[in-house]
Each structure stands twice: as structure tokens, then as C-alpha cells.
Design a protein around this motif. Sequence first.
Motif, PDB file in Angstrom:
ATOM      1  N   ASP A   1      27.739  54.689  48.776  1.00  0.00           N
ATOM      2  CA  ASP A   1      28.745  53.777  48.245  1.00  0.00           C
ATOM      3  C   ASP A   1      29.768  54.552  47.418  1.00  0.00           C
ATOM      4  O   ASP A   1      29.445  55.569  46.802  1.00  0.00           O
ATOM      5  CB  ASP A   1      28.108  52.713  47.343  1.00  0.00           C
ATOM      6  N   HIS A  39      43.011  48.210  43.678  1.00  0.00           N
ATOM      7  CA  HIS A  39      43.627  47.041  43.057  1.00  0.00           C
ATOM      8  C   HIS A  39      43.138  46.928  41.609  1.00  0.00           C
ATOM      9  O   HIS A  39      42.076  47.448  41.255  1.00  0.00           O
ATOM     10  CB  HIS A  39      43.238  45.773  43.820  1.00  0.00           C
ATOM     11  N   TYR A  41      42.530  44.129  38.331  1.00  0.00           N
ATOM     12  CA  TYR A  41      42.341  42.735  37.932  1.00  0.00           C
ATOM     13  C   TYR A  41      42.205  42.641  36.416  1.00  0.00           C
ATOM     14  O   TYR A  41      41.700  43.552  35.771  1.00  0.00           O
ATOM     15  CB  TYR A  41      41.062  42.155  38.557  1.00  0.00           C
ATOM     16  N   PRO A  49      38.696  36.352  37.225  1.00  0.00           N
ATOM     17  CA  PRO A  49      39.639  37.480  37.317  1.00  0.00           C
ATOM     18  C   PRO A  49      40.937  37.044  37.996  1.00  0.00           C
ATOM     19  O   PRO A  49      40.942  36.139  38.835  1.00  0.00           O
ATOM     20  CB  PRO A  49      38.880  38.495  38.177  1.00  0.00           C
ATOM     21  N   LEU A  51      44.509  38.784  39.868  1.00  0.00           N
ATOM     22  CA  LEU A  51      45.070  40.005  40.439  1.00  0.00           C
ATOM     23  C   LEU A  51      46.344  40.397  39.710  1.00  0.00           C
ATOM     24  O   LEU A  51      47.246  39.581  39.527  1.00  0.00           O
ATOM     25  CB  LEU A  51      45.357  39.785  41.927  1.00  0.00           C
ATOM     26  N   TYR A  54      48.109  45.270  43.442  1.00  0.00           N
ATOM     27  CA  TYR A  54      47.382  45.513  44.681  1.00  0.00           C
ATOM     28  C   TYR A  54      47.919  46.753  45.373  1.00  0.00           C
ATOM     29  O   TYR A  54      49.096  47.094  45.232  1.00  0.00           O
ATOM     30  CB  TYR A  54      47.424  44.289  45.602  1.00  0.00           C
ATOM     31  N   TYR A  92      39.522  45.436  35.444  1.00  0.00           N
ATOM     32  CA  TYR A  92      38.671  46.037  36.468  1.00  0.00           C
ATOM     33  C   TYR A  92      39.527  46.623  37.588  1.00  0.00           C
ATOM     34  O   TYR A  92      40.487  45.995  38.029  1.00  0.00           O
ATOM     35  CB  TYR A  92      37.737  45.003  37.098  1.00  0.00           C
ATOM     36  N   LEU A  94      39.274  47.799  41.625  1.00  0.00           N
ATOM     37  CA  LEU A  94      38.478  47.466  42.809  1.00  0.00           C
ATOM     38  C   LEU A  94      38.969  48.313  43.968  1.00  0.00           C
ATOM     39  O   LEU A  94      40.176  48.404  44.204  1.00  0.00           O
ATOM     40  CB  LEU A  94      38.643  45.987  43.179  1.00  0.00           C
ATOM     41  N   SER A  96      38.831  48.527  48.051  1.00  0.00           N
ATOM     42  CA  SER A  96      38.457  47.783  49.256  1.00  0.00           C
ATOM     43  C   SER A  96      38.782  48.595  50.507  1.00  0.00           C
ATOM     44  O   SER A  96      38.975  48.042  51.594  1.00  0.00           O
ATOM     45  CB  SER A  96      39.144  46.416  49.286  1.00  0.00           C
ATOM     46  N   PHE A  99      33.503  49.847  52.844  1.00  0.00           N
ATOM     47  CA  PHE A  99      32.417  48.918  52.551  1.00  0.00           C
ATOM     48  C   PHE A  99      31.214  49.712  52.072  1.00  0.00           C
ATOM     49  O   PHE A  99      30.922  50.785  52.590  1.00  0.00           O
ATOM     50  CB  PHE A  99      32.045  48.109  53.800  1.00  0.00           C
ATOM     51  N   PRO A 100      30.450  49.186  51.082  1.00  0.00           N
ATOM     52  CA  PRO A 100      30.749  47.960  50.335  1.00  0.00           C
ATOM     53  C   PRO A 100      31.898  48.164  49.351  1.00  0.00           C
ATOM     54  O   PRO A 100      32.080  49.244  48.813  1.00  0.00           O
ATOM     55  CB  PRO A 100      29.451  47.693  49.580  1.00  0.00           C
ATOM     56  N   TRP A 101      32.673  47.097  49.147  1.00  0.00           N
ATOM     57  CA  TRP A 101      33.690  47.149  48.114  1.00  0.00           C
ATOM     58  C   TRP A 101      32.993  47.437  46.785  1.00  0.00           C
ATOM     59  O   TRP A 101      31.863  46.960  46.550  1.00  0.00           O
ATOM     60  CB  TRP A 101      34.405  45.818  47.997  1.00  0.00           C
ATOM     61  N   PHE A 103      33.641  47.815  42.367  1.00  0.00           N
ATOM     62  CA  PHE A 103      34.465  47.648  41.188  1.00  0.00           C
ATOM     63  C   PHE A 103      34.177  48.761  40.189  1.00  0.00           C
ATOM     64  O   PHE A 103      33.046  49.300  40.142  1.00  0.00           O
ATOM     65  CB  PHE A 103      34.155  46.315  40.490  1.00  0.00           C
ATOM     66  N   GLY A 105      33.575  49.766  36.200  1.00  0.00           N
ATOM     67  CA  GLY A 105      32.710  49.113  35.227  1.00  0.00           C
ATOM     68  C   GLY A 105      33.429  48.216  34.235  1.00  0.00           C
ATOM     69  O   GLY A 105      32.791  47.446  33.510  1.00  0.00           O
TER      70      GLY A 105
ATOM     71  N   TRP B  47      30.823  42.919  44.128  1.00  0.00           N
ATOM     72  CA  TRP B  47      31.144  42.309  45.418  1.00  0.00           C
ATOM     73  C   TRP B  47      29.857  42.010  46.175  1.00  0.00           C
ATOM     74  O   TRP B  47      28.921  42.829  46.180  1.00  0.00           O
ATOM     75  CB  TRP B  47      32.024  43.267  46.214  1.00  0.00           C
ATOM     76  N   TRP B 105      41.045  33.472  43.086  1.00  0.00           N
ATOM     77  CA  TRP B 105      39.618  33.277  42.864  1.00  0.00           C
ATOM     78  C   TRP B 105      39.349  31.830  42.474  1.00  0.00           C
ATOM     79  O   TRP B 105      40.192  31.186  41.857  1.00  0.00           O
ATOM     80  CB  TRP B 105      39.140  34.166  41.711  1.00  0.00           C
TER      81      TRP B 105
END
Lengths: 112, 115
Positions: A1, A39, A41, A49, A51, A54, A92, A94, A96, A99-101, A103, A105, B47, B105
Motif C-alpha cells: 500500500d 487531493h 480535504y 470532510p 474537498l 484536487y 488530510y 488523499l 487515489s 488502490f487501495p486509496w 489518506f 494521518g 478508505w 460526502w
Amino acid sequence: DVVMTQTPVSLPVSLGGQASISCRSSQSLVHSNGNTYLHWYLQKPGQSPQLLIYRVSNRFSGVPDRFSGSGSGTDFTLKISRVEPEDLGDYYCLQSTHFPWTFGGGTKLELK
Amino acid sequence: EVQILETGGGLVKPGGSLRLSCATSGFNFNDYFMNWVRQAPGKGLEWVAQIRNKNYNYATYYAESLEGRVTISRDDSKSSVYLQVSSLRAEDTAIYYCMQQLRGWGQGVMVTVSS
């Protein structure tokens, strides 16, 4: 990951001041299609959250230009200038791209 | 106006199952990939799952920590997405959010796993 390392964990700021949050990924976030899916948030207390930025540097609709995102590859930064009370909360990053997405901490932006 | 509304949370005993629903409006649901994200009390965001749209054959992706215990599905006729979670554990206690990256969201739904 892909591990997203976000710093600092806590960021005391003065109203009207500037804040900078870093997000580093354990591998490149450049997708095979050439885009970078990183991205940012903001989660205000008691809220979902929202956005802000992006794909590294694109401000979402309605986001003030006090917020800016930059970076490439594995190293990304969110800058907030002229901090206002409504900017306080948890930030945060992120990714994307993979996979897996995953975040970061989180960074708590709070008043000094 | 975009609306995303999750339902179906609650208190569940360890080992139990739950089906979360997410109803959406205000955007062309059929065009978008949908996700579930969760947040344990006082913790960060995690996620959980994604389901793609018809053009991508409704492909699904899952967080490894939940794979085998979770199923995401959608009903385009109802502009809704679902999350079925089984063999629930205490560490699954969290707010579960339905999200679309560029649409927004939901307010989240609390799932508490406790005897």
C-alpha cells in the motif's frame, strides 16, 4: 500500500498568518495516464470532510484562493495564506492513484 | 443541489452484519464512481471500498483490512450505493461516509460494534 506521511501533526497558527502542510508518499503518485491523483480535504469539527484541492493544485468550486496546492511525484504541499477562523480543523491528503486509496494521518490546524 | 444521505447504522454485536445505504440526488449518479470511507472515533480517515459505473462494468475495489467481509453494490435506478459488512469486530466501530470525489460526502452514519 502507498503510505502517506503528513506533517506536522499539529500546526498552531495566528489568524491572518500562513500555514504549510506537507504530504509525502512512499511511491510516485503519477498515474499511467500522466495525471497525479493527490487531493486535500478539510474536516471541520463535527462535520464531514470537504474537498479543497484536487489533483495537486486545482481548487475545488467555492474554495478561496488563500488555499493553494503544489508538488509532484512523491512530495506535495498545501499552503493556506491569511488564515481565517473557518480554516481551523483537520486537514488530510488523499492519494487515489493506486488502490487501495490511502489518506495521510491528518494535520490539526489550531490557533496559537 | 447535491445530496448524499447514509442510513442503516446502529449498534451491532460482534460477529453480526450490517447493510449501509447511501441515497444521492443532484448529480447524474450513473456517471460516477462511488466510495465508502470510515473514521473510527478520534481517528483519521480510512478508505473502505469503491464501485465504478456501468462503463467500467461496475468494478469493485476494497481495502485489504476489510476484504472478504465487505461488499459494495449500487442501484443506478435508485441513485444509491450500498455497503454490506459482515463478521463485524469492535475495530469496525466508526462513522461510515459515502463519498464521491468531486460531488461531496454524506454526513456519515455511526456503526458501533459492541456486546
